[in-house]
Design an enzyme around this catalytic site. Structure first.
Site, PDB file in Angstrom:
ATOM      1  N   GLU A 172      14.180   7.571  -7.078  1.00 44.24           N
ATOM      2  CA  GLU A 172      14.176   6.273  -6.404  1.00 44.24           C
ATOM      3  C   GLU A 172      14.741   5.129  -7.252  1.00 44.24           C
ATOM      4  OE1 GLU A 172      10.219   5.513  -4.972  1.00 44.24           O
ATOM      5  OE2 GLU A 172      10.294   7.117  -3.511  1.00 44.24           O
ATOM      6  N   GLU A 369       9.219  13.897  -1.407  1.00 45.29           N
ATOM      7  CA  GLU A 369       7.913  13.232  -1.330  1.00 45.29           C
ATOM      8  C   GLU A 369       7.662  12.817   0.108  1.00 45.29           C
ATOM      9  OE1 GLU A 369       7.258   9.771  -3.807  1.00 45.29           O
ATOM     10  OE2 GLU A 369       8.217  10.722  -5.532  1.00 45.29           O
TER      11      GLU A 369
HETATM   12  C1  GBH Z   1       7.029   6.656  -4.101  1.00 39.14           C
HETATM   13  O1  GBH Z   1       7.642   5.432  -3.931  1.00 39.14           O
HETATM   14  C2  GBH Z   1       7.022   6.968  -5.542  1.00 39.14           C
HETATM   15  O2  GBH Z   1       8.062   7.860  -5.904  1.00 39.14           O
HETATM   16  C3  GBH Z   1       5.706   7.489  -6.042  1.00 39.14           C
HETATM   17  O3  GBH Z   1       5.685   7.432  -7.430  1.00 39.14           O
HETATM   18  C4  GBH Z   1       4.591   6.705  -5.406  1.00 39.14           C
HETATM   19  O4  GBH Z   1       3.346   7.018  -5.953  1.00 39.14           O
HETATM   20  C5  GBH Z   1       4.607   6.972  -3.951  1.00 39.14           C
HETATM   21  O5  GBH Z   1       5.840   6.667  -3.400  1.00 39.14           O
HETATM   22  C6  GBH Z   1       3.559   6.204  -3.175  1.00 39.14           C
HETATM   23  O6  GBH Z   1       3.755   4.850  -3.302  1.00 39.14           O
HETATM   24  O7  GBH Z   1       7.800  -3.476   1.251  1.00 39.14           O
HETATM   25  O8  GBH Z   1       9.562  -4.112  -0.263  1.00 39.14           O
HETATM   26  O9  GBH Z   1       7.257  -4.447  -0.890  1.00 39.14           O
HETATM   27  C7  GBH Z   1       7.431   4.815  -2.714  1.00 39.14           C
HETATM   28  C8  GBH Z   1       8.539   3.894  -2.343  1.00 39.14           C
HETATM   29  C9  GBH Z   1       9.218   1.848  -1.504  1.00 39.14           C
HETATM   30  C10 GBH Z   1       6.901   2.357  -1.384  1.00 39.14           C
HETATM   31  C11 GBH Z   1       8.900   0.419  -1.323  1.00 39.14           C
HETATM   32  C12 GBH Z   1       6.579   0.910  -1.222  1.00 39.14           C
HETATM   33  C13 GBH Z   1       7.319  -1.133  -0.312  1.00 39.14           C
HETATM   34  C14 GBH Z   1       8.202  -2.102  -0.937  1.00 39.14           C
HETATM   35  N1  GBH Z   1       8.125   2.552  -2.081  1.00 39.14           N
HETATM   36  N2  GBH Z   1       7.675   0.236  -0.607  1.00 39.14           N
HETATM   37  S1  GBH Z   1       8.210  -3.634  -0.158  1.00 39.14           S
END
Ligand code: GBH
Length: 463
Positions: A172, A369
């Site tokens: 990511e 994931e």
């Molecule tokens: C994943 O990222 C990760 O790879 C992992 O480490 C993590 O534990 C898991 O998900 C659960 O969170 O609305 O702009 O404030 C998740 C990707 C993308 C989740 C952005 C939260 C909200 C951002 N993320 N999102 S925002």
């Protein structure tokens, strides 16, 4: 039915694999063991006000010392693949130069244990724990970090690639760039939109240089990839304003990073949208886009929920994590919400996988994931996490629908094997299919893990 199958069972293709994922900083603990250097997440989580309740990565799940027990649990569940990440500051404590062999030895032991239990290891080289020493020189905003990442990747590959055949460079990069350097809600906590675009470019460049370095060392049966967090962007209208809002957010969320990886360069409409931020593109040098477009063998996609948007005043600068975004209102998630307040709309996963297949028809996809956070209730020693289980089943069904409609999806990995350090919200959110008592480190298998185990054993979803 002569084969005795129930017609309505959803059967997955032969060889489709099932497993679970974790990340080093979120589970390992042991943050000073065996010469490990400091990472940006050690610094960030030690900074008051950055992580909920002041939680840190120490001791997390103490997986560094308990990995045998954790691998045994995976084996008990019959998981076929385990996706883990390697901690850069364990391997190179200051991000360059000297290699700490005791750090490599940990992953050596982990990989051997997995193979001994018949579980295929899938290694991710970077899941957000940049050595602090590199951040002190500018982190991903500094071009040199890309070169350092390629060097580090090559070291890890040399040590483990005789046994680990499946690799990803970055997890990511969108999050590293935009949560880390634009929104500032992740380490290193910087809020500089133009700098975050430079970081995005250097992350992609780091991926590309690492791909070239690994390709030069690899055998034909090694497969190399990158993992992206992608999310379909949904809105409530079909008029020009609504379609523009979707285009802008889809550009910054999905296409900005995917297009260059597929050899198309940065999307022109996104470059135009962010042009007002200044000359961040100065960091792009001759040859960079070719390196970034080094062919991948498969693409990892992490999916949690779709993104909802609405049009706003064109001059409105949208607050949050997307650099340069204007004229859009980010809407709250929909569907029944998870315990974390995230949406549950599994149809979006089908749409995403079919869209990706259309974008890159020859690139196999792995769901690296997918999962949800709910509070757990232990009843009589058992955890009936029915909501997490339902989320799992709904999304597995969505994957099956995508495959039925032509998407080349090869496997599904649940996030996460264990409850763990959930970044900015610390231990307050539980994504595990195995419960962790953070006082005692006791592990308890949840109903969702049993459900995944059944999927792994049968390769089908009962009607
Ligand atoms: C994943 O990222 C990760 O790879 C992992 O480490 C993590 O534990 C898991 O998900 C659960 O969170 O609305 O702009 O404030 C998740 C990707 C993308 C989740 C952005 C939260 C909200 C951002 N993320 N999102 S925002």
């Amino acid at each position: 039915d002569p084969a005795g199958l129930v017609d309505s069972d959803l059967v997955f293709p032969p060889g489709f694999f099932w497993g679970a994922a974790t990340a080093a900083f979120q589970i390992e603990g042991a943050v000073t063991a065996d010469g490990r250097g400091q990472s940006i997440w050690d610094t960030f989580s030690a900074t008051p006000g950055k992580v909920l309740n002041g939680d840190t990565g120490d001791p997390a799940c103490d997986h560094y010392h308990r990995y045998r027990e954790d691998v045994a649990l995976m084996a008990e569940l019959g998981l076929e693949v385990y996706r883990f990440s390697v901690s850069w500051p364990r391997i190179q404590p200051t991000g360059s130069g000297r290699v700490e062999s005791r750090g490599l030895d940990f992953y050596d032991r982990l990989v051997d244990e997995l193979l001994a239990q018949g579980i295929r290891p899938m290694a991710t080289l970077y899941h957000w724990d940049l050595p602090q020493a590199l951040e002190d020189k500018g982190g991903w905003v500094n071009r040199d970090t890309a070169q350092r990442f390629a060097e580090y990747s090559s070291i890890v590959f040399s040590a483990l690639s005789d046994r680990v055949r499946t690799w990803s460079t970055l997890n990511e990069p969108w999050c590293s760039a935009f949560l880390g350097y634009c929104g500032g809600i992740h380490a290193p906590g910087i809020t500089d939109p133009a700098a975050s675009l430079k970081a995005a470019h250097h992350l992609l460049l780091g991926h590309g240089l690492a791909m070239q370095a690994l390709r030069a060392q690899s055998q034909p049966d090694h497969t190399l990839s990158i993992v992206l967090n992608l999310s379909p962007v949904w809105t409530d209208g079909v008029d020009h304003e609504h379609r523009e809002a979707v285009r802008k957010v889809d550009g910054l969320q999905n296409r900005l990073l995917l297009d260059p990886l597929l050899g198309r360069g940065y999307p022109a409409d996104v470059l135009a949208d962010v042009d007002w931020l200044g000359d961040w593109e100065m960091v792009i040098r001759d040859g960079d886009m070719d390196a970034i477009a080094t062919p991948i063998d498969w693409l990892g996609v992490n999916f949690y929920q779709p993104t909802w948007v609405a049009p706003a005043d064109p001059a409105f600068v949208t607050p949050g994590n997307m650099p340069g975004l204007k004229g859009v209102e980010m809407l709250p998630p929909r569907g029944p919400l998870t315990g974390f307040g995230w949406g549950q709309q599994a149809d979006a996963l089908t749409e995403l996988l079919l869209w990706l297949h259309n974008q890159a028809p020859k690139t196999p996809i792995v769901v690296t994931e997918n999962g949800s956070s709910f509070p757990d209730r232990i009843v009589g020693g058992a955890i009936m996490d029915t909501e997490r289980t339902q989320y799992l089943l709904n999304h597995v069904r969505a994957v099956h629908t995508a495959i039925t409609n032509g998407a080349d999806v090869r496997g599904y990995l649940a996030w996460s094997l264990l409850d763990n350090f959930e970044w900015a919200v610390g231990y307050s959110q539980r994504f595990g299919i195995i419960h962790v008592d953070f006082e005692t480190q006791k592990r308890t298998i949840k109903q969702s893990a049993q459900t995944l185990a059944t999927l792994a054993r049968t390769n089908r979803l009962p009607a």
